[in-house]
Scaffold this motif. Structure first.
Motif, PDB file in Angstrom:
ATOM      1  N   SER A 195      -6.640  -0.443  10.437  1.00 26.37           N
ATOM      2  CA  SER A 195      -6.514  -0.347  11.764  1.00 26.37           C
ATOM      3  C   SER A 195      -6.618  -1.580  12.272  1.00 26.37           C
ATOM      4  O   SER A 195      -7.461  -2.337  11.899  1.00 26.37           O
ATOM      5  CB  SER A 195      -7.927   0.784  12.358  1.00 26.37           C
TER       6      SER A 195
ATOM      7  N   LYS B 174       2.030   0.971  15.024  1.00 22.40           N
ATOM      8  CA  LYS B 174       1.354   2.152  15.201  1.00 22.40           C
ATOM      9  C   LYS B 174      -0.150   2.124  14.927  1.00 22.40           C
ATOM     10  O   LYS B 174      -0.853   2.947  15.544  1.00 22.40           O
ATOM     11  CB  LYS B 174       2.068   3.155  14.304  1.00 22.40           C
ATOM     12  N   MET B 175      -0.404   1.233  13.918  1.00 23.00           N
ATOM     13  CA  MET B 175      -1.922   1.255  13.615  1.00 23.00           C
ATOM     14  C   MET B 175      -2.789   0.482  14.524  1.00 23.00           C
ATOM     15  O   MET B 175      -3.955   0.678  14.468  1.00 23.00           O
ATOM     16  CB  MET B 175      -1.864   0.524  12.333  1.00 23.00           C
TER      17      MET B 175
ATOM     18  N   TYR C 256       3.778   6.173  21.393  1.00 26.93           N
ATOM     19  CA  TYR C 256       2.807   6.256  20.469  1.00 26.93           C
ATOM     20  C   TYR C 256       1.301   5.917  20.685  1.00 26.93           C
ATOM     21  O   TYR C 256       0.209   5.885  19.980  1.00 26.93           O
ATOM     22  CB  TYR C 256       2.865   5.571  19.174  1.00 26.93           C
TER      23      TYR C 256
ATOM     24  N   ASP D   2       7.853  -4.499  12.017  1.00 23.40           N
ATOM     25  CA  ASP D   2       7.473  -3.255  11.249  1.00 23.40           C
ATOM     26  C   ASP D   2       6.810  -2.285  12.312  1.00 23.40           C
ATOM     27  O   ASP D   2       5.631  -2.301  12.657  1.00 23.40           O
ATOM     28  CB  ASP D   2       6.681  -3.611  10.134  1.00 23.40           C
ATOM     29  N   TRP D   3       7.446  -1.231  12.802  1.00 24.30           N
ATOM     30  CA  TRP D   3       7.116  -0.480  13.852  1.00 24.30           C
ATOM     31  C   TRP D   3       5.970   0.526  13.224  1.00 24.30           C
ATOM     32  O   TRP D   3       5.123   0.979  14.033  1.00 24.30           O
ATOM     33  CB  TRP D   3       8.223   0.364  14.585  1.00 24.30           C
ATOM     34  N   GLU D   4       5.916   0.724  12.123  1.00 23.93           N
ATOM     35  CA  GLU D   4       4.695   1.498  11.366  1.00 23.93           C
ATOM     36  C   GLU D   4       3.663   0.958  11.474  1.00 23.93           C
ATOM     37  O   GLU D   4       2.351   1.550  11.778  1.00 23.93           O
ATOM     38  CB  GLU D   4       5.320   2.024   9.998  1.00 23.93           C
ATOM     39  N   PHE D   5       3.687  -0.230  11.313  1.00 26.38           N
ATOM     40  CA  PHE D   5       2.413  -1.416  11.305  1.00 26.38           C
ATOM     41  C   PHE D   5       1.981  -1.238  12.678  1.00 26.38           C
ATOM     42  O   PHE D   5       0.715  -1.126  12.872  1.00 26.38           O
ATOM     43  CB  PHE D   5       2.915  -2.692  10.881  1.00 26.38           C
TER      44      PHE D   5
ATOM     45  N   PHE E 152       8.034   1.685  22.730  1.00 28.68           N
ATOM     46  CA  PHE E 152       7.215   2.162  21.568  1.00 28.68           C
ATOM     47  C   PHE E 152       5.944   2.405  21.721  1.00 28.68           C
ATOM     48  O   PHE E 152       5.381   3.558  21.161  1.00 28.68           O
ATOM     49  CB  PHE E 152       7.612   1.344  20.248  1.00 28.68           C
TER      50      PHE E 152
ATOM     51  N   ARG F 207       3.035  -9.360   8.825  1.00 29.39           N
ATOM     52  CA  ARG F 207       4.134  -9.016   9.287  1.00 29.39           C
ATOM     53  C   ARG F 207       5.085  -9.907  10.072  1.00 29.39           C
ATOM     54  O   ARG F 207       5.974  -9.852  10.607  1.00 29.39           O
ATOM     55  CB  ARG F 207       4.106  -7.829  10.245  1.00 29.39           C
TER      56      ARG F 207
END
Length: 344
Positions: A2, A127-128, A159, A122-125, A155, A79
């Protein structure tokens, strides 16, 4: 894994004469690292939060130097992406002593950082993370960065990340109309909006009592908190219910004004994320005061024990919640410098 706070922006190579020397007759230049979003990430890391910085660097020894410096300060750089150009944005500065002002000269046109696209992130990153912070410098340096900024706030809102935006308007980078358009696009996706009196007047034609200006900004743009920076007079924040004011200066000698505004944002965000608007003002004020005393860096290389000692000392008025137009006093002001910049 996180992350507490992610920042997105450009890192700069900072070159300056030793001590209080001038650029005009300098024979040697010191090498530092700078960048508004980067400064905030470093400040928050120093206070114990987990941070990450996303940006684009040239794959050169200079780019590697900057990356290693950032990583060495504890900021997650996993990233960071490499640009297609070998150019790095450069900031030439000289520290002034009253009555001689400090000077900043920027050359960032066509830099690797200005190439940053939403496709690089890196949008998945992201999200954390718990919180996203960007300044107005990032969307100003290129059309791609403008689009990336808008996408980032969309984004983050989708989220559930909280967000902050420091207007940080530079007329040498873009027109006021473009900055106003950007803020209009992202404002309802921003929780904490930082700006100063000049920006409030130039971009939104708002003048008057600072608390009322902060209130109008908050209500107009739908942010959770509007923070109006007042230079030597401190800062004012409005959180939808109450106005808080930072006014009292900490005693001390100002040796380096660069990065004080970013230090304030870092301290404010720490206090805000840990507690409240009033806590944010207390921590932001102390962080900026300590940064002003640091001659050899532009980011807030401040230790937690230094900060808590200053906040708990009798040099600051204890913050207590007051209602509506009443204010609470504490804090520090942070003046600026003469700036010159190559327009993108």
């Amino acid at each position: 894994m996180s992350i507490d706070v992610i920042t997105i922006g450009e890192a700069l190579l900072v070159l300056r004469p030793e001590g209080y020397g001038t650029l005009e007759n300098a024979r040697r230049l010191e090498v530092l690292v700078g960048g508004a979003e980067l400064n905030v990430a470093i400040g928050l890391t120093r206070l114990g939060l987990k941070t990450a910085w996303i940006g684009k660097l040239p794959r050169t020894p200079v780019g590697e130097n900057i990356l290693n410096t950032i990583r060495g300060l504890g900021v997650d750089t996993s990233r960071v992406v490499w640009g297609s150009t070998e150019k790095i944005g450069i900031m030439f500065i000289e520290l002034g002593i009253d009555p001689r002002p400090s000077i900043a000269i920027y050359d960032r046109k066509g830099s690797a950082g200005s190439e940053l696209s939403h496709r690089d992130v890196d949008w998945e990153f992201v999200k954390m993370a718990r919180h996203l912070h960007i300044t107005g410098i990032t969307p100003a340096i290129s059309d791609e960065c403008f689009k990336t900024t808008v996408e980032a706030f969309k984004f983050a809102r989708s989220y559930g990340l909280s967000t902050s935006f420091d207007v940080n308007f530079r007329s040498s980078l873009w027109e006021a109309s473009a900055a106003t358009r950007l803020i209009g696009e992202i404002s309802h996706k921003v929780d904490v909006l930082f700006l100063n009196q000049e920006e409030a007047q130039k971009l939104f034609a708002l003048v008057g009592e600072p608390g009322e200006v902060a209130r109008e900004i908050c209500e107009r743009f739908g942010c959770q908190v509007a923070v109006l920076k007042l230079g030597p007079e401190g800062a004012v924040a409005y959180d939808g219910n109450h106005v808080y004011k930072v006014k009292k200066k900490y005693p001390g000698v100002v040796v380096n004004r660069f990065g004080a505004g970013d230090a304030f944002c870092a301290g404010f965000l720490y206090g805000f994320l840990k507690g409240s608007t009033e806590m944010g003002l207390a921590w932001g004020s102390a962080m900026a005061a300590l940064k002003l005393s640091l001659s050899d860096v532009n980011y807030p290389l401040v230790r937690m024990e230094q900060l808590t000692r200053l906040i708990e000392s009798d040099k600051v008025v204890e913050l207590t919640q007051l209602i509506d137009s009443e204010v609470v006093e504490s804090g520090v002001g942070f003046p600026g410098a003469l700036t010159y910049e190559v327009r993108r």
